[in-house]
Design a protein around this motif. Structure first.
Motif, PDB file in Angstrom:
ATOM      1  N   LYS A  79       0.824  -1.217   0.000  1.00  0.00           N
ATOM      2  CA  LYS A  79       0.000   0.000   0.000  1.00  0.00           C
ATOM      3  C   LYS A  79       0.854   1.261   0.000  1.00  0.00           C
ATOM      4  CE  LYS A  79      -3.800  -2.241   2.408  1.00  0.00           C
ATOM      5  NZ  LYS A  79      -4.566  -2.316   3.651  1.00  0.00           N
ATOM      6  N   ASN A  80       2.022   1.207   0.622  1.00  0.00           N
ATOM      7  CA  ASN A  80       2.960   2.327   0.685  1.00  0.00           C
ATOM      8  C   ASN A  80       4.364   1.807   0.446  1.00  0.00           C
ATOM      9  OD1 ASN A  80       1.002   4.256   1.378  1.00  0.00           O
ATOM     10  ND2 ASN A  80       1.203   3.775   3.554  1.00  0.00           N
ATOM     11  N   LYS A  81       5.300   2.750   0.265  1.00  0.00           N
ATOM     12  CA  LYS A  81       6.703   2.385   0.081  1.00  0.00           C
ATOM     13  C   LYS A  81       7.542   3.135   1.109  1.00  0.00           C
ATOM     14  CE  LYS A  81       6.313   1.492  -4.828  1.00  0.00           C
ATOM     15  NZ  LYS A  81       6.807   1.793  -6.164  1.00  0.00           N
ATOM     16  N   PRO A  82       8.636   2.523   1.555  1.00  0.00           N
ATOM     17  CA  PRO A  82       9.517   3.215   2.501  1.00  0.00           C
ATOM     18  C   PRO A  82      10.129   4.466   1.872  1.00  0.00           C
ATOM     19  CG  PRO A  82      10.130   0.899   2.267  1.00  0.00           C
ATOM     20  CD  PRO A  82       9.101   1.182   1.245  1.00  0.00           C
ATOM     21  N   ASN A  83      10.346   5.485   2.701  1.00  0.00           N
ATOM     22  CA  ASN A  83      10.986   6.709   2.219  1.00  0.00           C
ATOM     23  C   ASN A  83      12.501   6.559   2.293  1.00  0.00           C
ATOM     24  OD1 ASN A  83      11.623   6.992   4.914  1.00  0.00           O
ATOM     25  ND2 ASN A  83      10.228   8.673   5.278  1.00  0.00           N
ATOM     26  N   GLY A  84      13.234   7.614   1.994  1.00  0.00           N
ATOM     27  CA  GLY A  84      14.692   7.573   1.927  1.00  0.00           C
ATOM     28  C   GLY A  84      15.383   6.970   3.130  1.00  0.00           C
ATOM     29  N   PRO A  85      15.216   7.561   4.339  1.00  0.00           N
ATOM     30  CA  PRO A  85      15.927   7.006   5.495  1.00  0.00           C
ATOM     31  C   PRO A  85      15.551   5.558   5.791  1.00  0.00           C
ATOM     32  CG  PRO A  85      15.135   9.214   5.987  1.00  0.00           C
ATOM     33  CD  PRO A  85      14.542   8.817   4.672  1.00  0.00           C
ATOM     34  N   SER A  86      14.283   5.235   5.695  1.00  0.00           N
ATOM     35  CA  SER A  86      13.853   3.856   5.955  1.00  0.00           C
ATOM     36  C   SER A  86      14.403   2.911   4.904  1.00  0.00           C
ATOM     37  CB  SER A  86      12.324   3.771   5.988  1.00  0.00           C
ATOM     38  OG  SER A  86      11.813   4.524   7.056  1.00  0.00           O
ATOM     39  N   SER A  87      14.416   3.346   3.657  1.00  0.00           N
ATOM     40  CA  SER A  87      14.968   2.508   2.584  1.00  0.00           C
ATOM     41  C   SER A  87      16.457   2.270   2.789  1.00  0.00           C
ATOM     42  CB  SER A  87      14.747   3.156   1.221  1.00  0.00           C
ATOM     43  OG  SER A  87      13.395   3.098   0.864  1.00  0.00           O
ATOM     44  N   ARG A  88      17.169   3.299   3.213  1.00  0.00           N
ATOM     45  CA  ARG A  88      18.604   3.141   3.446  1.00  0.00           C
ATOM     46  C   ARG A  88      18.864   2.154   4.588  1.00  0.00           C
ATOM     47  NH1 ARG A  88      21.252   5.891  -0.214  1.00  0.00           N
ATOM     48  NH2 ARG A  88      20.541   7.956  -0.790  1.00  0.00           N
TER      49      ARG A  88
END
Length: 103
Positions: A79-88
């Motif tokens: 439903k959503n995607k991780p943002n920059g810090p979470s993706s890193r």
């Protein structure tokens, strides 16, 4: 470029300008260039696999990433995607470059 990148770049340029105009003082100037890889995009199944490989519940992963459990649920459901810090952080977890601490 991202807003964060632009802010950091502007701050560094201000520091350089201050050093260059500092009343002829003998301050040694060093310019450091850092290459930052693009943020990786994760599929819902990859996020779940990273969580399971690190023996984490959705709640523990959420705490580690400083997001809510509902956010992790939404990522794993697509439903959503991780943002920059979470993706890193997810990328580092997937590479075993970091590990969550357990009490």
């Amino acid at each position: 470029m991202s807003k964060a990148y632009n802010m950091i770049s502007a701050s560094l340029n201000e520091i350089i300008d201050d050093l260059e105009t500092s009343n002829g003082s003998n301050l040694k100037q060093t310019v450091l260039t850092i290459d930052v890889n693009t943020v990786r995009t994760f599929t819902p199944s990859e996020i779940k696999n990273i969580r399971l490989e690190n023996n984490l519940t959705q709640n523990l992963l959420a705490k580690f990433l400083c997001v809510s459990k509902k956010t992790v649920e939404a990522w794993e459901a697509g439903k959503n995607k991780p943002n920059g810090p979470s993706s890193r952080l997810l990328d580092l977890l997937s590479k075993k470059a970091i590990a969550p601490l357990r009490s």
